[in-house]
Design an enzyme around this catalytic site. Structure first.
Site, short mmCIF file in Angstrom:
data_model
loop_
_atom_site.label_atom_id
_atom_site.label_comp_id
_atom_site.label_asym_id
_atom_site.label_seq_id
_atom_site.Cartn_x
_atom_site.Cartn_y
_atom_site.Cartn_z
N HIS A 178 24.92 -82.90 -4.19
CA HIS A 178 24.15 -81.67 -4.40
C HIS A 178 25.07 -80.63 -5.05
O HIS A 178 26.06 -80.23 -4.44
CB HIS A 178 23.63 -81.13 -3.07
CG HIS A 178 22.70 -82.06 -2.36
ND1 HIS A 178 21.34 -82.06 -2.56
CD2 HIS A 178 22.94 -83.06 -1.45
CE1 HIS A 178 20.78 -82.99 -1.81
NE2 HIS A 178 21.73 -83.62 -1.13
N HIS B 228 24.74 -89.76 -4.66
CA HIS B 228 24.05 -88.72 -3.87
C HIS B 228 24.94 -87.50 -3.69
O HIS B 228 25.75 -87.44 -2.77
CB HIS B 228 23.66 -89.30 -2.50
CG HIS B 228 22.72 -88.45 -1.72
ND1 HIS B 228 21.83 -88.98 -0.81
CD2 HIS B 228 22.51 -87.11 -1.69
CE1 HIS B 228 21.13 -88.01 -0.26
NE2 HIS B 228 21.54 -86.86 -0.77
N ASN C 42 21.80 -83.39 8.10
CA ASN C 42 20.50 -84.06 8.12
C ASN C 42 20.54 -85.31 7.26
O ASN C 42 20.73 -85.21 6.05
CB ASN C 42 19.42 -83.09 7.60
CG ASN C 42 18.02 -83.62 7.82
OD1 ASN C 42 17.81 -84.56 8.58
ND2 ASN C 42 17.05 -83.04 7.14
N ASP D 289 26.43 -87.68 0.08
CA ASP D 289 25.50 -86.58 0.36
C ASP D 289 26.26 -85.26 0.41
O ASP D 289 26.01 -84.41 1.28
CB ASP D 289 24.74 -86.84 1.66
CG ASP D 289 23.56 -85.88 1.87
OD1 ASP D 289 23.22 -85.15 0.92
OD2 ASP D 289 23.00 -85.85 2.98
#
EC number: 3.5.2.3
Length: 428
Positions: free
Chosen positions: A63, A61, A279, A306
């Protein structure tokens, strides 16, 4: 090209052994204490005395913001940050512009990942077109193109019917649905966990039920469809309990926890500071303990960062206006080792399993998670013996949005090898 890694402590198959590793043409040629007969014409010898030699970490995970948001991060900078943290395989989320929701757009991403990735960058396709629509993608065509899995991370799938049909289609082609769980109707404009600390800071809160209620829905849909359902970044007591119950009932569910939810809770938020806006948000002490317990009893399967870089302007000031997200690639292993392994809460074996072996096994990443002859030489060499300080000047990510800068840690990455080539070396 031949490389010999000597004198290291190697972690493989749940055991630590003192042995050398011979690498040839990007793959592990042999392991053993005496490789003299195999070591003619060595191009490079690495003395790993005092170092842990582990299978490269696997992060399911991250980004990377490219294309569309390269001022935050690029594939190059994000993957260099991953290598700095000891990761050799990462799985990139599709909240990009354009979203990889067609075979053509996905192929473009695969080409970019191959071209610019300092580590192996696997790519998610979206569950629905444009992430926020209810129109489903062509799952089979995206699988054939090379999608790693399907996720709308950053957005919960709001309609049960859409998720049901997506799960059904993914199950038919043996692909995972990787879910950001969040019921938008329960958010009420929140920016941090709804609770005492939010009240003290005068900030709108995010209800824990916004997460757990959608997990409950999805678990029943997963039971109905048989899909491999993976829950992103669980953060509440109720979420852990739901997954635990689902596993007991034989539902094909796995889940992850993010390092920051293990390391921090809402009481650690010093004030109205955008660096603490993420989040899901930092929850209560009880939630934090439930996450630790969930790892220890096998309810939670993996730790995934994340990694979500943003610009300084986007993270500075009032939490109401700041972007959600925290970086994690460069701090995860060092912080978790220091906080939980050195204090005896986790064993080193458990941490490596959660960060390397388990994600490779669960997601069938055949080239990762093992140090064996014939496997790619994807290795992380960690120094666990010297105290260091996490410094902003040493980040390779464009994002510096983490509250862990300045922390003293007892683990650092000395070297990361990807396909037998040095992707990161301390001091370079």
């Amino acid at each position: 090209m031949k490389m010999l890694i000597k004198n290291g402590t190697v972690y493989q198959a749940g055991k630590f052994t003192d042995e050398d590793i011979l690498i040839e043409n990007g793959k592990i040629k042999a392991l053993g204490k005496d490789l003299a007969d195999l070591t003619d014409n060595i191009d490079e010898t690495v003395d790993a005395s005092g170092l842990l030699v582990a299978p490269g970490l696997v992060d399911v995970h991250v980004h990377y913001r490219e294309p569309g948001f390269t001022y935050k991060e690029t594939i190059k900078t994000g993957s260099m940050a991953a290598a700095h943290g000891g990761y050799t395989t990462v799985c990139a989320m599709p909240n990009l512009d354009p979203v990889p929701d067609t075979p053509e757009k996905l192929q473009h991403m695969l080409d970019l990942n191959e071209k610019d990735g300092a580590v192996h960058v696997l790519q998610y396709a979206s569950i629905t077109k444009g992430l926020k629509s209810e129109e489903r993608v062509d799952y089979e065509a995206l699988k054939e193109t090379g999608a790693f899995g399907f996720s709308n991370d950053g957005c919960g799938v709001q309609t049960a019917g859409t998720m049901y049909l997506a799960m059904k289609a993914a199950a038919e082609i043996d692909m995972p649905i990787v879910a950001h769980v969040e019921d938008n109707s329960l958010l009420f404009g929140g920016v941090m966990n709804a609770g005492k600390r939010a009240e003290e800071l005068g900030l709108p809160g995010i209800l824990g039920i916004s997460e757990s209620s959608q997990i409950a829905r999805d678990l029943l849909l997963a039971k109905e469809t048989g899909v491999h359902y993976h829950v992103c970044h669980v953060s509440t007591v109720e979420s852990v309990e739901l997954v635990r119950l689902a596993k007991q009932h034989g539902i094909n569910v796995t889940c992850e926890v993010a390092p920051h939810h293990l390391l921090l809770n809402e009481e650690d938020i010093p004030g109205n500071d955008g660096y603490y806006k993420m989040n899901p948000p930092l929850r209560t002490k009880n939630d934090q303990q439930a996450l630790i317990n969930g790892l220890l009893d096998g309810t939670i399967d993996v730790i995934a960062t994340d990694h979500a870089p943003h610009s300084v302007d986007e993270k500075t000031g009032d939490m109401r206006n700041a972007s959600f997200g925290i970086t994690g690639s460069e701090t995860a292993f060092s912080m978790l080792y220091t906080r939980y392994v050195r204090t005896g809460v986790f064993t080193l074996e458990q941490l490596l399993n959660w960060m390397s072996i388990n994600p490779a096994e669960i997601f069938k990443i055949e080239k990762a998670g093992e140090i064996l002859p014939g496997k790619p030489a994807d290795l992380a060499l960690f120094d666990l013996n010297h105290e260091t300080t996490i410094k902003e000047s040493e980040y390779l990510s464009k994002g510096i949005n983490t509250p862990f800068t300045g922390e003293t840690v007892h683990a650092s990455t000395a070297m990361t090898l990807v396909d037998g080539k040095i992707a990161y070396k301390r001091g370079n």
